[in-house]
Design a protein around this motif. Sequence first.
Motif, PDB file in Angstrom:
ATOM      1  N   PRO A 279       0.795  -1.233   0.000  1.00  0.00           N
ATOM      2  CA  PRO A 279       0.000   0.000   0.000  1.00  0.00           C
ATOM      3  C   PRO A 279       0.827   1.282   0.000  1.00  0.00           C
ATOM      4  O   PRO A 279       0.403   2.290  -0.567  1.00  0.00           O
ATOM      5  CB  PRO A 279      -0.827  -0.125   1.291  1.00  0.00           C
ATOM      6  N   GLU A 280       2.003   1.267   0.638  1.00  0.00           N
ATOM      7  CA  GLU A 280       2.828   2.477   0.684  1.00  0.00           C
ATOM      8  C   GLU A 280       3.355   2.857  -0.687  1.00  0.00           C
ATOM      9  O   GLU A 280       3.466   4.028  -1.022  1.00  0.00           O
ATOM     10  CB  GLU A 280       4.018   2.274   1.641  1.00  0.00           C
ATOM     11  N   HIS A 281       3.725   1.848  -1.475  1.00  0.00           N
ATOM     12  CA  HIS A 281       4.313   2.113  -2.793  1.00  0.00           C
ATOM     13  C   HIS A 281       3.982   0.957  -3.729  1.00  0.00           C
ATOM     14  O   HIS A 281       4.827   0.138  -4.051  1.00  0.00           O
ATOM     15  CB  HIS A 281       5.830   2.300  -2.660  1.00  0.00           C
ATOM     16  N   PRO A 282       2.713   0.873  -4.156  1.00  0.00           N
ATOM     17  CA  PRO A 282       2.339  -0.249  -5.019  1.00  0.00           C
ATOM     18  C   PRO A 282       2.835  -0.059  -6.448  1.00  0.00           C
ATOM     19  O   PRO A 282       2.982   1.068  -6.938  1.00  0.00           O
ATOM     20  CB  PRO A 282       0.803  -0.217  -4.973  1.00  0.00           C
ATOM     21  N   TRP A 283       3.104  -1.171  -7.088  1.00  0.00           N
ATOM     22  CA  TRP A 283       3.367  -1.182  -8.524  1.00  0.00           C
ATOM     23  C   TRP A 283       2.215  -1.927  -9.189  1.00  0.00           C
ATOM     24  O   TRP A 283       1.889  -3.051  -8.806  1.00  0.00           O
ATOM     25  CB  TRP A 283       4.683  -1.883  -8.846  1.00  0.00           C
ATOM     26  N   ILE A 284       1.638  -1.322 -10.204  1.00  0.00           N
ATOM     27  CA  ILE A 284       0.513  -1.929 -10.906  1.00  0.00           C
ATOM     28  C   ILE A 284       0.961  -2.281 -12.323  1.00  0.00           C
ATOM     29  O   ILE A 284       1.205  -1.404 -13.142  1.00  0.00           O
ATOM     30  CB  ILE A 284      -0.709  -0.994 -10.955  1.00  0.00           C
ATOM     31  N   ARG A 285       1.127  -3.572 -12.570  1.00  0.00           N
ATOM     32  CA  ARG A 285       1.531  -4.095 -13.876  1.00  0.00           C
ATOM     33  C   ARG A 285       2.814  -3.426 -14.375  1.00  0.00           C
ATOM     34  O   ARG A 285       2.874  -2.879 -15.485  1.00  0.00           O
ATOM     35  CB  ARG A 285       0.419  -3.962 -14.912  1.00  0.00           C
ATOM     36  N   LEU A 286       3.854  -3.504 -13.578  1.00  0.00           N
ATOM     37  CA  LEU A 286       5.162  -2.986 -13.966  1.00  0.00           C
ATOM     38  C   LEU A 286       5.841  -4.013 -14.875  1.00  0.00           C
ATOM     39  O   LEU A 286       6.137  -5.140 -14.448  1.00  0.00           O
ATOM     40  CB  LEU A 286       6.021  -2.719 -12.732  1.00  0.00           C
ATOM     41  N   ALA A 287       6.070  -3.643 -16.123  1.00  0.00           N
ATOM     42  CA  ALA A 287       6.726  -4.515 -17.097  1.00  0.00           C
ATOM     43  C   ALA A 287       8.229  -4.318 -16.981  1.00  0.00           C
ATOM     44  O   ALA A 287       8.746  -3.228 -17.234  1.00  0.00           O
ATOM     45  CB  ALA A 287       6.246  -4.195 -18.506  1.00  0.00           C
ATOM     46  N   LEU A 288       8.933  -5.383 -16.586  1.00  0.00           N
ATOM     47  CA  LEU A 288      10.341  -5.254 -16.220  1.00  0.00           C
ATOM     48  C   LEU A 288      11.295  -5.258 -17.407  1.00  0.00           C
ATOM     49  O   LEU A 288      12.458  -4.893 -17.268  1.00  0.00           O
ATOM     50  CB  LEU A 288      10.730  -6.384 -15.262  1.00  0.00           C
ATOM     51  N   GLY A 289      10.826  -5.720 -18.565  1.00  0.00           N
ATOM     52  CA  GLY A 289      11.727  -5.812 -19.713  1.00  0.00           C
ATOM     53  C   GLY A 289      12.541  -7.085 -19.733  1.00  0.00           C
ATOM     54  O   GLY A 289      13.425  -7.242 -20.584  1.00  0.00           O
ATOM     55  N   ASP A 290      12.274  -8.019 -18.820  1.00  0.00           N
ATOM     56  CA  ASP A 290      12.988  -9.294 -18.753  1.00  0.00           C
ATOM     57  C   ASP A 290      12.075 -10.432 -19.198  1.00  0.00           C
ATOM     58  O   ASP A 290      10.870 -10.416 -18.932  1.00  0.00           O
ATOM     59  CB  ASP A 290      13.472  -9.559 -17.325  1.00  0.00           C
ATOM     60  N   LEU A 291      12.669 -11.418 -19.848  1.00  0.00           N
ATOM     61  CA  LEU A 291      11.913 -12.561 -20.350  1.00  0.00           C
ATOM     62  C   LEU A 291      12.002 -13.749 -19.406  1.00  0.00           C
ATOM     63  O   LEU A 291      13.044 -13.984 -18.777  1.00  0.00           O
ATOM     64  CB  LEU A 291      12.458 -12.998 -21.713  1.00  0.00           C
TER      65      LEU A 291
END
Length: 407
Positions: A279-291
């Motif tokens: 909740p403090e710092h959520p990431w929503i669908r962060l695409a990392l660029g890694d396979l």
Amino acid sequence: MPPHYDALETRDPEAREQDLFTRLPTVLRAAMQAPAYAERLKGVDPGEIIDRAALARLPVLRKSELPSLHKASPPFGGFVAQPPGTFARLFTSPGPIFEPETNQYDPWRGARALYASGFRRDDIVLNTFSYHLTPGGFIFDASARALGCAVIPAGPGNTEAQFELIEAYRPVGYSGTPDFLKILLDAAQNAGRDVSSIKRALVSGAAFPPSLQAEIKARGIDAYQAFGTADLGIVAFETSAREGMVVNEDLIVEIVRPGTGDPVAEGDVGEIVVTSLEPEHPWIRLALGDLTAALPGISRCGRTNMRIKGWMGRADQTTKIKGMFVRPEQVAEIGKRHPELGRLRLVVSRAGEADAMTLRAECAAAGAALQTELAATLRSVTKLGGNVELVAEGSLPNDGKVIADER
């Protein structure tokens, strides 16, 4: 000692899935307090995002976008609702990308990875990740201390000082890159220094090929790998089963077709997308660029979460052809316009002294008409002419690569 960090690791997979998606709407509401998420998720009802199909309809946020977004709206691009002063530590990574450390217990989720690697309370850990400005050193430091270990904040380099610390404190564990572990062991052997107290290691941040794994093991160190990022901390980690990596708790991991937000078929290679329930710092669908690719079934170690093969390359395959950029999302657009096709691969080569490209497309029924249509679509989408080659279904490699630059 119990074989698992806690009961969450061995719960029924359906119970875990239900727990994650029951909590997700609350996290989405917290995320939408930040202006950038409020804009990206405009019109989204968090209460409706209760399964993977609904989550897949939300836009992805590409990590490659973050430097420009952070520069336009410092320090966090508008993706954090809290003021910077409310966090524990503030870091930067190349880009630059600015990352805050939350005030949560085990903020980088690494204690599980250390436990799975054999680390236990009261162990002494030599941490050789950098503590300077970037979060790497603090990720493993905080994780080890959350587990109850004492940490030597050594950082990388300065092997002579490292030998003095090792001989004085006799650490049983090592955290750092696999490359530096080899450097340390080689230097100790050449200098006649005793580093034999180190019996286990959790490594990350660089490739750990089988040849180096065998060498480290032959020197009496049981080393495990972790996959993590400066934004999320530890995403997945190796266990005693040595069968891929188990995804960490409190994360939703999707594997999508590069250049899109569309989940791939089960077992296919694609880009890692992560949603964190923080909740403090959520990431929503962060695409990392890694396979990576998902592995079927449950790990022999008893942990029931999703497993991935580990790092399998970079998803950002953008290349320049005849002076124009061609991106994976353009190849994906061709696939959307021709749903009868299977996997696609754009092969870039040289013909004489000029760039050339060939779109290889899997299809069940090849024909001249389809080939002509595809050539027109290729030109329409990329603004470049190219050849089209229709191939049998299942003949293109399952490696996540949609653009192969062979020049």
